[in-house]
Motif scaffolding. Structure first.
Motif, mmCIF file in Angstrom:
data_model
loop_
_atom_site.group_PDB
_atom_site.id
_atom_site.type_symbol
_atom_site.label_atom_id
_atom_site.label_comp_id
_atom_site.label_asym_id
_atom_site.label_seq_id
_atom_site.Cartn_x
_atom_site.Cartn_y
_atom_site.Cartn_z
ATOM 1 N N ILE A 124 -22.484 -62.833 -26.414
ATOM 2 C CA ILE A 124 -23.820 -62.386 -26.031
ATOM 3 C C ILE A 124 -24.626 -62.157 -27.301
ATOM 4 N N GLU A 125 -25.789 -62.795 -27.377
ATOM 5 C CA GLU A 125 -26.694 -62.554 -28.500
ATOM 6 C C GLU A 125 -27.893 -61.790 -27.965
ATOM 7 N N LEU A 126 -28.164 -60.654 -28.554
ATOM 8 C CA LEU A 126 -29.290 -59.840 -28.129
ATOM 9 C C LEU A 126 -30.557 -60.360 -28.782
ATOM 10 N N LEU A 127 -31.605 -60.531 -27.981
ATOM 11 C CA LEU A 127 -32.861 -61.064 -28.486
ATOM 12 C C LEU A 127 -34.001 -60.106 -28.202
ATOM 13 N N LEU A 128 -34.968 -60.134 -29.072
ATOM 14 C CA LEU A 128 -36.205 -59.378 -28.906
ATOM 15 C C LEU A 128 -37.281 -60.359 -28.486
ATOM 16 N N CYS A 129 -38.006 -60.005 -27.459
ATOM 17 C CA CYS A 129 -39.080 -60.831 -26.932
ATOM 18 C C CYS A 129 -40.392 -60.305 -27.520
ATOM 19 N N VAL A 130 -41.070 -61.139 -28.312
ATOM 20 C CA VAL A 130 -42.270 -60.719 -29.018
ATOM 21 C C VAL A 130 -43.466 -61.553 -28.554
ATOM 22 N N PRO A 131 -44.491 -60.909 -28.011
ATOM 23 C CA PRO A 131 -45.707 -61.665 -27.675
ATOM 24 C C PRO A 131 -46.368 -62.166 -28.959
ATOM 25 N N ILE A 132 -46.787 -63.438 -28.961
ATOM 26 C CA ILE A 132 -47.460 -64.004 -30.127
ATOM 27 C C ILE A 132 -48.746 -64.706 -29.707
ATOM 28 N N SER A 133 -49.633 -64.864 -30.656
ATOM 29 C CA SER A 133 -50.934 -65.497 -30.421
ATOM 30 C C SER A 133 -50.829 -67.013 -30.563
ATOM 31 N N GLN A 134 -51.894 -67.692 -30.218
ATOM 32 C CA GLN A 134 -51.955 -69.148 -30.389
ATOM 33 C C GLN A 134 -51.841 -69.513 -31.865
ATOM 34 N N GLU A 135 -52.506 -68.759 -32.742
ATOM 35 C CA GLU A 135 -52.434 -69.018 -34.188
ATOM 36 C C GLU A 135 -51.013 -68.822 -34.703
ATOM 37 N N GLU A 136 -50.324 -67.803 -34.214
ATOM 38 C CA GLU A 136 -48.938 -67.567 -34.628
ATOM 39 C C GLU A 136 -48.022 -68.668 -34.103
ATOM 40 N N LEU A 137 -48.298 -69.169 -32.896
ATOM 41 C CA LEU A 137 -47.538 -70.294 -32.350
ATOM 42 C C LEU A 137 -47.718 -71.527 -33.233
ATOM 43 N N GLU A 138 -48.951 -71.816 -33.631
ATOM 44 C CA GLU A 138 -49.213 -72.960 -34.500
ATOM 45 C C GLU A 138 -48.528 -72.796 -35.851
ATOM 46 N N TYR A 139 -48.505 -71.563 -36.373
ATOM 47 C CA TYR A 139 -47.801 -71.286 -37.623
ATOM 48 C C TYR A 139 -46.313 -71.584 -37.448
ATOM 49 N N PHE A 140 -45.742 -71.156 -36.326
ATOM 50 C CA PHE A 140 -44.345 -71.424 -35.999
ATOM 51 C C PHE A 140 -44.087 -72.932 -35.936
ATOM 52 N N GLU A 141 -44.955 -73.657 -35.259
ATOM 53 C CA GLU A 141 -44.782 -75.104 -35.114
ATOM 54 C C GLU A 141 -44.867 -75.833 -36.455
ATOM 55 N N ASN A 142 -45.701 -75.340 -37.360
ATOM 56 C CA ASN A 142 -45.882 -75.975 -38.668
ATOM 57 C C ASN A 142 -44.870 -75.532 -39.717
ATOM 58 N N ASN A 143 -44.355 -74.290 -39.579
ATOM 59 C CA ASN A 143 -43.532 -73.723 -40.645
ATOM 60 C C ASN A 143 -42.124 -73.323 -40.219
ATOM 61 N N GLY A 144 -41.856 -73.293 -38.912
ATOM 62 C CA GLY A 144 -40.523 -72.963 -38.426
ATOM 63 C C GLY A 144 -40.335 -71.499 -38.074
ATOM 64 N N ALA A 145 -39.216 -71.243 -37.419
ATOM 65 C CA ALA A 145 -38.898 -69.906 -36.914
ATOM 66 C C ALA A 145 -38.739 -68.882 -38.036
ATOM 67 N N SER A 146 -38.015 -69.245 -39.075
ATOM 68 C CA SER A 146 -37.778 -68.295 -40.178
ATOM 69 C C SER A 146 -39.083 -67.847 -40.817
ATOM 70 N N ALA A 147 -40.003 -68.792 -41.016
ATOM 71 C CA ALA A 147 -41.288 -68.458 -41.638
ATOM 72 C C ALA A 147 -42.095 -67.520 -40.741
ATOM 73 N N LEU A 148 -42.105 -67.786 -39.435
ATOM 74 C CA LEU A 148 -42.833 -66.897 -38.526
ATOM 75 C C LEU A 148 -42.222 -65.510 -38.540
ATOM 76 N N GLU A 149 -40.914 -65.422 -38.463
ATOM 77 C CA GLU A 149 -40.258 -64.113 -38.462
ATOM 78 C C GLU A 149 -40.533 -63.362 -39.756
ATOM 79 N N GLU A 150 -40.481 -64.052 -40.885
ATOM 80 C CA GLU A 150 -40.793 -63.406 -42.160
ATOM 81 C C GLU A 150 -42.218 -62.870 -42.166
ATOM 82 N N LEU A 151 -43.148 -63.639 -41.636
ATOM 83 C CA LEU A 151 -44.543 -63.210 -41.569
ATOM 84 C C LEU A 151 -44.687 -61.981 -40.669
#
Length: 130
Positions: A86-113
């Protein structure tokens, strides 16, 4: 578990001031039902697009992003319960701009931000960090 500020204005969020219990139950039921129906599971770095589109007044946060909670960083994950990992996850609401950042830079970059900007995951009306 749903995390949001105690003073969250559910009348502003959903149009119903008494919707706090329904909002949490609906969210948990939807996620659980989806996983059962799809015979699937959630994984970190997954995004559910337009999750909050049914709430007109929700503000900038439109999507759900699933990540490992920071309070488990030093724990060995996933945990094994009754032979199942079982991996515990946190569900975080994000904006459209944050989604685009995720798509362009990846999960690690979004989480760091998100960590860098020290977002309040309980604030369903926070502004985008981008």
């Amino acid at each position: 578990m749903t995390i949001y500020r105690e003073e969250t204005d559910f009348e502003e969020l959903t149009g119903d001031p008494d919707d706090k219990i329904n909002f949490s139950a609906d969210t948990l039921m939807y996620i659980s039902s989806y996983l059962v129906n799809e015979n699937s599971y959630l994984s970190k770095g997954e995004v559910w697009i337009n999750w909050f589109s049914k709430y007109e007044k929700f503000g900038e946060l439109e999507h759900l992003y699933f990540m490992t909670p920071t309070f488990f960083e030093n724990e060995k994950l996933p945990v094994t319960i009754s032979g199942n990992e079982i991996e515990l996850l946190l569900c975080v609401p994000i904006s459209q701009e944050e989604l685009e950042y995720f798509e362009n830079n990846g999960a690690s970059a979004l989480e760091e931000l998100l960590y860098e900007k020290n977002i309040d995951v309980s604030n369903l009306f926070r502004k985008s960090v981008i």
